[in-house]
Design a protein around this motif. Structure first.
Motif, short mmCIF file in Angstrom:
data_model
loop_
_atom_site.label_atom_id
_atom_site.label_comp_id
_atom_site.label_asym_id
_atom_site.label_seq_id
_atom_site.Cartn_x
_atom_site.Cartn_y
_atom_site.Cartn_z
N THR A 110 0.84 -1.21 0.00
CA THR A 110 0.00 0.00 0.00
C THR A 110 0.87 1.26 0.00
N ALA A 117 -2.81 2.22 -4.99
CA ALA A 117 -3.03 2.19 -3.54
C ALA A 117 -4.40 1.62 -3.21
N GLY A 121 -4.71 -2.01 -1.42
CA GLY A 121 -5.37 -2.08 -0.11
C GLY A 121 -6.52 -3.07 -0.13
N TRP A 124 -5.02 -6.59 -0.31
CA TRP A 124 -4.45 -6.93 1.00
C TRP A 124 -5.55 -7.27 1.99
#
Length: 161
Positions: A110, A117, A121, A124
């Motif tokens: 990130t 990004a 994110g 993740w």
């Protein structure tokens, strides 16, 4: 005027011979010395007693076998529970390490991926959620229940341990 004490006769248990039960006896009472049982009756009674003793011995042996089997099953369940908890603890430690690495990787991706990004994110978070729900969380619940003294069911399939 004095009152005479009352007398009381009791007969208890199994009686095999002649018995006289009376409040007052006047005169001679003669009881034959020989048994009232004929030899055939005595043999039948002896066989009946032996049969009853064999039946009671068989019941005792069956009860002992049941108790031994119950004890064996309990020991087997305790051993299986101990094995299960060892596997759960070992896998729990592995998955904690995996979760920490996944979280660190997610944070690194990130921070490093400027243009991606949002996607980084989201990926993740998806990986972290899957790992939590499938790997770490169920084992944590088992360990929590053991620590709290609650009953723990051991899965029959060792593949799910």
């Amino acid at each position: 005027m004095s009152e005479q004490p009352s007398s009381r006769n009791e007969l208890d248990g199994s009686v095999g011979g002649h018995v006289v039960q009376a409040g007052a006896i006047h005169g001679d009472v003669v009881l034959p010395a020989s048994s009232a049982l004929t030899p055939d009756e005595a043999e039948l009674r002896r066989r009946s007693v032996q049969r009853e003793l064999r039946r009671l011995d068989e019941e005792d042996a069956a009860r002992e076998r049941q108790e031994t089997e119950r004890r064996r099953r309990k020991e087997r369940r305790q051993k299986e529970l101990a094995e299960y908890l060892n596997v759960v603890r070992r896998k729990h430690r592995r998955y904690v390490i995996l979760l920490v690495l996944t979280a660190a990787t997610g944070v690194w991706v990130t921070v490093e991926a400027d243009g991606m990004a949002g996607w980084a994110g989201a990926c993740w978070l998806a990986i972290f959620t899957l790992l939590m729900s499938n790997l770490w969380w169920p084992r944590w619940k088992v360990l929590r229940d053991v620590k709290a003294g609650r009953a723990v069911q051991v899965p029959a399939d060792r593949g799910t341990w």
